[in-house]
Design an enzyme around this catalytic site. Structure first.
Site, mmCIF file in Angstrom:
data_model
loop_
_atom_site.group_PDB
_atom_site.id
_atom_site.type_symbol
_atom_site.label_atom_id
_atom_site.label_comp_id
_atom_site.label_asym_id
_atom_site.label_seq_id
_atom_site.Cartn_x
_atom_site.Cartn_y
_atom_site.Cartn_z
ATOM 1 N N ASP A 526 -5.227 -4.896 -4.997
ATOM 2 C CA ASP A 526 -4.055 -4.884 -4.135
ATOM 3 C C ASP A 526 -4.435 -5.648 -2.866
ATOM 4 O OD1 ASP A 526 -1.403 -3.987 -3.322
ATOM 5 O OD2 ASP A 526 -2.486 -2.814 -1.835
ATOM 6 N N ASP A 730 -5.714 0.832 -2.219
ATOM 7 C CA ASP A 730 -5.826 1.708 -1.060
ATOM 8 C C ASP A 730 -4.427 1.976 -0.553
ATOM 9 O OD1 ASP A 730 -6.557 3.043 1.290
ATOM 10 O OD2 ASP A 730 -6.573 1.156 2.410
ATOM 11 N N ASP A 734 -0.320 2.723 -4.307
ATOM 12 C CA ASP A 734 -1.245 2.301 -5.357
ATOM 13 C C ASP A 734 -1.505 3.390 -6.389
ATOM 14 O OD1 ASP A 734 -3.189 0.612 -2.868
ATOM 15 O OD2 ASP A 734 -1.688 -0.232 -4.202
#
Length: 844
Positions: A526, A730, A734
């Site tokens: 991410d 994080d 997520d």
């Protein structure tokens, strides 16, 4: 039905077959949905329905012929002498989970509690006493897990050492005493060691001439007398275990050793007491007392070295537990007082001096210092601390003096949670262990059948004297067989591997995950908070213009945005609120707040519906961006994220936010690619902004403008194509993707929900931990496969040789003494190979 996880310490297991027996009994127990027994850690990890009584599970273990590790504590209760009775107090304490028995004595005003360590705390006991209107005279000392474990291992090593010393001494003595009894015709090399010692016959004649002058009868009876203490004391644990197994209809390593040594001793005892029976049959009354003592000595030596080595496999977790200091200085009634760490409560102010270990978790309220967090996170550089920063128990205050407010104590501290995480991980089995478990479950009965078959076969077709030859073959088969190596092959490697991971700031959730990590071929990151710092800042505030001028002023625009974002948890929301605060802009309260994952948020501000949304979402809705559209695209191309502010469906302006790329992100991604893994980055940002960040860290595959719910779908599609996917994230959004991935990596700096959903937690949030975890997993699985290979090969090759498979070719039958040495060496070699993982160092 709700479930909970329990971990029980198991006592009395001597091999993998024991663990298999306990596991089967616990799996069949009422209320247990899953059971895993680890021979290396001597612990059972259970998933049970809420309400399942611990005492019932302990009884199941005892009914199987084993026991649960327990401890006891005695404390004084003020006024118990004057209480109307002790039944109510005993009932209150007995109701606590983990308590096995309670005995209250009114005469001495004392209470003795037997309990399973880890299930009940001293505070629980004190609270139970107080619930009955009584008080404990002095605070109950908290159970010192580290000291108790070390004491237990020390006692085990000392006892094994004493037993080995006796057995080894008697083995040496009986070998010398067997020299005068040897004839030229020695069956199958059974006395091979003694034959070697015959070369030193003249030396022994000088040292112990009376041995060579004694009659054969005296020598046999002397050897019998010396061997009995070895059999009953040094080898008593094997016979005790075998008898217990017989009572409970189970068989394990103790059964094999007891049968083997028992048969050799019984044969020798009959030859000593009734030699005429052998003479009438035309046989020599040979005795094998030196074999009995040597077998027991070598097996005890193996277990002694194994006990020491197994203690080293849990070295990492013992180091973590040992970080906790015994006392701390706390402000009480305006002055500093040194108290036991167990007496610290949330809200206390703890005084830290240079060089002291932080006792519990908290937040700095006064002072500045540098703190060494290396033992918890693996980060070698000291971390500066000042007012508002968090303190973690187990770290070391280096330079300055601090005062911090306690926020967590006992099992709620970060250190306690890490220890619990690693303990649970070490208790979980890897799928690769399943074959060994199935073999261990039937190993002992199969070995006994082979031993009986060898006896019968050689008794029928063996060389004369057939009874001696067949007995030696049977004893050798029973002694050489070793399920211990099979039981230790996987768990010892997992213990060292997960412990080594913790030393590097990597928490791996058990053997199954450890095995899965090395299969990963695709790693997805991410962007926000993972590749970037996750602490963005506002760089531009641009108000929408109309023919009459600005629709709102920049401060008004920022106030509107901050009002809505004050209720959001997104990092960009924090940046907007912080920007308003830095500019001293007051913003009104928001009502009817709604988070729109992947799109933004909205709420009612001063009677207007205000939305703070992504540029992509604004264009999807066909909103008129006017003069800010071109500016928004320009910000995106330069790596900033444009956020559109809307009021009553009309664009009011935009706020541009930027987030710094993490130090070391590019190097970490390079290391992942270097070990052959594909890397992809997902982002909710525009393609231009995401591509700019990806380019700076060396990621070619970028999927931009992705909503949180789409992340999990992208991972699922890759999995359907045959990829094994790891997701590194994080943040709140997520969690679904982390759960969908084959392996979820969560950064320790992330939200609790993300860490809970993850399989691997990187404590210090360093992306280099991803490649380190993959390398560690690969190395650990290689060690496990090597262990299992040698454990299987040892038994597959060793048992037929022990049964006499080579006799028709070589004319030699393996000595039981050599068999016992090989058996001890097999377990030790597996543990030793696992301990090599302690030298693991990541390449990056």
């Amino acid at each position: 039905m709700d479930e909970t996880r329990l971990t029980l310490p198991i006592e009395g297991m001597s091999c993998a077959a024991c663990a298999a027996t306990v596991q089967k009994r616990l799996s069949d127990a009422s209320g247990v949905t899953e059971a895993s027994v680890n021979y290396a850690t001597a612990k059972a990890t259970l998933m049970v329905h809420l309400g399942t009584r611990l005492s019932d599970l302990v009884q199941v273990v005892r009914d199987a012929g084993y026991d649960c590790g327990s401890a006891s504590v005695t404390f004084s209760v003020v006024g118990l002498h004057y209480a109307p009775g002790v039944a109510a107090l005993e009932k209150a304490i007995a109701s606590l989970s983990g308590v096995l028995s309670v005995v209250a004595n009114q005469a001495t005003e004392s209470v003795t509690v037997s309990y399973v360590p880890g299930f009940v705390s001293t505070r629980d006991l004190e609270a139970a006493v107080e619930s009955q209107g009584l008080t404990v005279q002095e605070p109950i000392a908290e159970d010192d897990v580290v000291q108790r474990e070390r004491s237990r291992r020390r006692r085990e090593v000392l006892l094994l050492s004493a037993k080995f010393l006796l057995a080894a001494t008697v083995a040496a003595a009986t070998m010398i005493m067997s020299m005068p009894l040897m004839g030229e015709d020695v069956v199958g090399g059974t006395h091979l060691l003694s034959r070697a010692m015959m070369r030193f016959e003249s030396l022994f004649r000088g040292w112990v001439p009376y041995v060579f002058e004694a009659t054969p009868s005296h020598l046999r009876w002397s050897m019998l007398g010396l061997t009995v203490p070895v059999l009953l004391w040094s080898g008593g644990q094997f016979f005790k275990g075998a008898i217990s197994g017989f009572k409970h209809r189970t068989a394990d390593m103790n059964t094999l050793i007891a049968l083997g040594t028992g048969a050799a001793f019984l044969y020798s005892a009959v030859a000593t007491a009734l030699p005429s029976l052998f003479e009438r049959a035309g046989l020599q009354a040979d005795v094998y007392f030196e074999v009995v003592s040597s077998i027991i000595a070598l097996i005890l030596l193996g277990r002694l070295l194994e006990a020491r080595a197994k203690g080293q496999t849990s070295e990492a977790i013992q180091k973590l537990i040992a970080l906790r200091p015994k006392t701390a200085t706390v402000m009480r009634q305006g002055s500093p007082q040194e108290i036991e760490i167990d007496l610290i409560v949330v809200g206390d102010q703890v005084v830290m001096k240079p060089g002291e270990t932080v006792p519990v978790d908290g937040v700095v309220s006064e002072g500045e210092s540098n703190v060494d967090e290396a033992m918890l996170t693996g980060e070698p550089m000291p971390v500066s601390k000042s007012v508002g920063d968090t303190m973690v128990g187990g770290t070391v205050n280096l330079s300055g003096s601090l005062l911090f407010k306690v926020t967590a104590v006992g099992k709620d501290t970060a250190l306690a949670q890490i220890v619990r995480f690693v303990e649970e991980a070490q208790g979980n089995r890897a799928p690769v262990q399943r074959l060994a478990d199935r073999v261990a479950g039937v190993f002992v009965p199969v070995v006994i059948a082979i031993a009986v078959g060898a006896f019968v076969t050689w008794f029928i077709v063996g060389p004369s004297p057939t009874i001696v030859f067949s007995t030696i073959a049977m004893v050798t088969v029973l002694i050489i067989a070793c399920p211990c190596a099979l039981g230790l092959a996987t768990p010892t490697a997992i213990m060292v591997g997960t412990g080594k991971g913790a030393e590097h700031g990597i928490l791996i959730r058990g053997g199954e995950i450890l095995e899965r990590v090395q299969k990963v071929d695709t790693v997805i990151f991410d962007k926000t908070g993972t590749v970037t710092e996750g602490t963005p800042s506002v760089t531009h505030v641009l108000a929408m213009k109309s023919d009459e001028g600005n629709v709102v002023s920049p401060p008004q625009l920022l106030a509107m945005a901050a009002a809505v974002e004050s209720r959001s948890e997104h990092p960009f929301a924090n940046a907007i609120v912080a920007a308003a605060g830095a500019r001293a802009i007051n913003f009104p309260e928001v009502t009817r707040f709604v988070a729109m994952p992947g799109r933004g948020a909205r709420g009612q501000v001063d009677g207007r519906i205000v939305e703070v949304i992504s540029l992509r979402h604004a264009r999807e809705r066909g909103m008129d961006l006017g003069n800010i559209g071109e500016a928004a695209d320009g910000h995106a191309k330069e790596g900033r994220t444009p956020i559109v502010v809307v009021a009553d469906d009309k664009v009011q302006g935009l706020v541009a936010v930027t987030d710094q790329i993490k130090d070391g992100a590019a190097a970490a991604i390079k290391a992942i690619k270097a070990i052959g893994k594909d890397v992809t980055m997902l982002s909710g940002d525009s393609e231009a902004a995401a591509a700019l960040v990806a380019g700076k860290v060396g990621i070619k595959n970028v999927i931009a403008e992705v909503e949180p719910r789409q992340k999990a779908a992208i991972i699922k599609k890759l999995q359907e194509e045959g990829h094994v996917v790891a997701m590194v994230g994080d943040g709140l959004n997520d969690a679904p993707a982390l759960a969908q991935a084959d392996v979820g990596f969560a950064l320790g700096t992330g939200t609790d929900i993300a860490i809970e959903a993850s399989d691997v937690t990187l404590i210090r949030g360093d992306l280099s931990g991803v490649s380190t975890a993959i390398e560690l997993s690969t190395r650990t699985m290689k060690t496990i496969r090597t262990n299992l290979f040698f454990a299987f090969i040892y038994n597959v090759v060793g048992i037929p040789i022990a049964a006499g498979a080579l006799y028709p070719i070589t004319g030699l039958l393996l000595s039981p003494i050599f068999a016992s040495g090989a058996m001890a060496l097999s377990s030790l070699s597996v543990v030793g190979n696992s301990l090599r993982l302690r030298n693991f160092k990541p390449t990056s």
